[in-house]
Design an enzyme around this catalytic site. Structure first.
Site, PDB file in Angstrom:
ATOM      1  N   ASP A  43       0.843  -1.190   0.000  1.00 39.49           N
ATOM      2  CA  ASP A  43       0.000   0.000   0.000  1.00 39.49           C
ATOM      3  C   ASP A  43       0.878   1.239   0.000  1.00 39.49           C
ATOM      4  O   ASP A  43       1.516   1.569   1.004  1.00 39.49           O
ATOM      5  CB  ASP A  43      -0.916  -0.013   1.231  1.00 39.49           C
ATOM      6  CG  ASP A  43      -1.832   1.194   1.252  1.00 39.49           C
ATOM      7  OD1 ASP A  43      -2.895   1.132   0.622  1.00 39.49           O
ATOM      8  OD2 ASP A  43      -1.466   2.205   1.889  1.00 39.49           O
ATOM      9  N   TYR A  48       3.771   9.597   0.073  1.00 33.16           N
ATOM     10  CA  TYR A  48       4.772   8.920   0.890  1.00 33.16           C
ATOM     11  C   TYR A  48       6.195   9.196   0.391  1.00 33.16           C
ATOM     12  O   TYR A  48       7.159   8.983   1.129  1.00 33.16           O
ATOM     13  CB  TYR A  48       4.527   7.416   0.924  1.00 33.16           C
ATOM     14  CG  TYR A  48       3.188   7.008   1.500  1.00 33.16           C
ATOM     15  CD1 TYR A  48       2.386   7.928   2.180  1.00 33.16           C
ATOM     16  CD2 TYR A  48       2.712   5.710   1.358  1.00 33.16           C
ATOM     17  CE1 TYR A  48       1.150   7.554   2.696  1.00 33.16           C
ATOM     18  CE2 TYR A  48       1.482   5.332   1.880  1.00 33.16           C
ATOM     19  CZ  TYR A  48       0.705   6.264   2.533  1.00 33.16           C
ATOM     20  OH  TYR A  48      -0.521   5.886   3.034  1.00 33.16           O
ATOM     21  N   LYS A  77      -2.105   6.006  -4.229  1.00 33.92           N
ATOM     22  CA  LYS A  77      -3.136   7.015  -3.976  1.00 33.92           C
ATOM     23  C   LYS A  77      -2.762   8.343  -4.623  1.00 33.92           C
ATOM     24  O   LYS A  77      -1.611   8.782  -4.526  1.00 33.92           O
ATOM     25  CB  LYS A  77      -3.321   7.224  -2.470  1.00 33.92           C
ATOM     26  CG  LYS A  77      -3.529   5.947  -1.669  1.00 33.92           C
ATOM     27  CD  LYS A  77      -3.634   6.247  -0.188  1.00 33.92           C
ATOM     28  CE  LYS A  77      -3.542   4.981   0.637  1.00 33.92           C
ATOM     29  NZ  LYS A  77      -2.146   4.461   0.719  1.00 33.92           N
ATOM     30  N   HIS A 110      -6.741   9.869  -2.210  1.00 34.89           N
ATOM     31  CA  HIS A 110      -6.157   9.817  -0.868  1.00 34.89           C
ATOM     32  C   HIS A 110      -7.034  10.507   0.178  1.00 34.89           C
ATOM     33  O   HIS A 110      -7.261   9.974   1.264  1.00 34.89           O
ATOM     34  CB  HIS A 110      -4.767  10.454  -0.890  1.00 34.89           C
ATOM     35  CG  HIS A 110      -3.875   9.983   0.206  1.00 34.89           C
ATOM     36  ND1 HIS A 110      -2.508   9.925   0.086  1.00 34.89           N
ATOM     37  CD2 HIS A 110      -4.139   9.544   1.456  1.00 34.89           C
ATOM     38  CE1 HIS A 110      -1.977   9.477   1.214  1.00 34.89           C
ATOM     39  NE2 HIS A 110      -2.948   9.242   2.073  1.00 34.89           N
TER      40      HIS A 110
END
Length: 320
Positions: A43, A48, A77, A110
């Site tokens: 994921d 990130y 996302k 997201h």
């Protein structure tokens, strides 16, 4: 253990590996080692900042014969700054290029929040602040309907097998379902015994939307961020109730918290760099909690949300 997704029928592993806060310098090795340990769902997210490195780990594992691409389930996302119809497809392709993939198994919005566009050539990932020096966030007037229509195009173009949403409230899901040509396959939410959200989960499951829980260990994930709520809240991993139940079953507190979620049909995405805990998290479901134990754990709920947009930093400017 897997969950059958609507409307595609694709099987999503019920236990995956979350890439939030995995450092760039270790992400490739972390992903490679997690694949070696048996993980098949990863994921990720644009925000990130480690998609290129995670992709390196995937490619290395495939090259070494540990796994085939079709055996992996890769989630990413779209960040808040790319919600408009001019940007969704372009940024989907950017994430795929960063991962070195032809498609995502699952592509999520997201947050249901459209922030002002930041050119990736200038700053990527953009993070929350539009003007970093001034410490401000700025929003754009982009409805979810516009973003979702572009998400449906990612399916048509073969860039995503399944599409879904993250951090959406029930009312937003009901609204989305009114106009969606392709229904969301997955809802990803913060979910742990301090924040159980039973009505939201029931709504999603009634509509055939699978639910993935993040931050399964509650405040643990937010301590290194110096989150005020996490710093003053008792750790779930140290809860006397959780430890008692763990001892009863000969399990760890982490395994109990994960089983509390998966036994109720949710997917989970914990992460760990420890080889022993990697295995324990992945194989946590070889027993069942009693109904009383599930109820006792759920009773810890205090509606404590750690990832709350209302607490995001910055002065907020809304543009029509």
């Amino acid at each position: 253990m897997s969950i059958k997704l609507n409307p595609t029928g694709q099987l999503m592993p019920q236990v995956g590996f979350g890439l939030w806060k995995v450092p760039q310098e270790t992400a490739a090795d972390t992903v490679y080692n997690a694949i070696k340990a048996g993980y098949r769902l990863f994921d990720g997210a644009q925000d990130y900042g480690n998609e290129k490195e995670a992709g390196e780990g995937v490619r290395r594992a495939i090259a070494d014969g540990l796994v085939k691409r079709e055996e992996l389930f890769i989630t990413s996302k779209l960040w808040n700054t790319f919600h408009s119809k001019e940007h969704v497809i372009k940024l989907t392709k950017k994430s795929l290029d960063d991962w070195g993939l032809d498609y995502f198994d699952l592509w999520l919005i997201h947050f249901p929040i459209a922030q002002k566009y930041v050119d990736p050539a200038e700053r990527y990932p953009p993070n929350l602040l539009y003007n970093v020096d001034a410490g401000t966030m700025e929003f754009e007037d982009v409805p979810i309907a516009e973003t979702w229509a572009e998400f449906e195009k990612t399916v048509e173009l073969g860039y995503a097998k399944n599409i879904g949403v993250s951090n959406f409230a029930g009312a937003l899901i009901i609204d989305l379902l009114r106009y969606a040509k392709i229904q969301p396959s997955v809802l990803q939410i913060e979910h742990h015994p301090y924040l159980t959200q039973p009505q939201l989960i029931a709504l999603a499951q009634q509509r055939g939307i699978a639910v993935t829980a993040y931050s399964s260990f509650g405040p643990q994930s937010f301590l290194e961020l110096n989150h005020p709520g996490a710093l003053k809240t008792g750790l779930l991993l140290e809860s006397e109730l959780i430890k008692k139940i763990a001892a009863t079953h000969g399990k760890t507190s982490a395994q109990v918290l994960l089983r509390w979620a998966t036994q109720r049909g949710l997917a989970v995405i914990p992460k760990s760099n420890n080889v022993t805990r990697l295995h324990e998290n992945l194989t946590h479901a070889d027993y069942d909690l009693t109904e009383q134990e599930i109820a006792e754990i759920s009773a810890l709920n205090v509606n404590l949300r750690f990832n709350d947009p209302a607490d995001w930093p910055g002065k907020i400017y809304i543009f029509a």
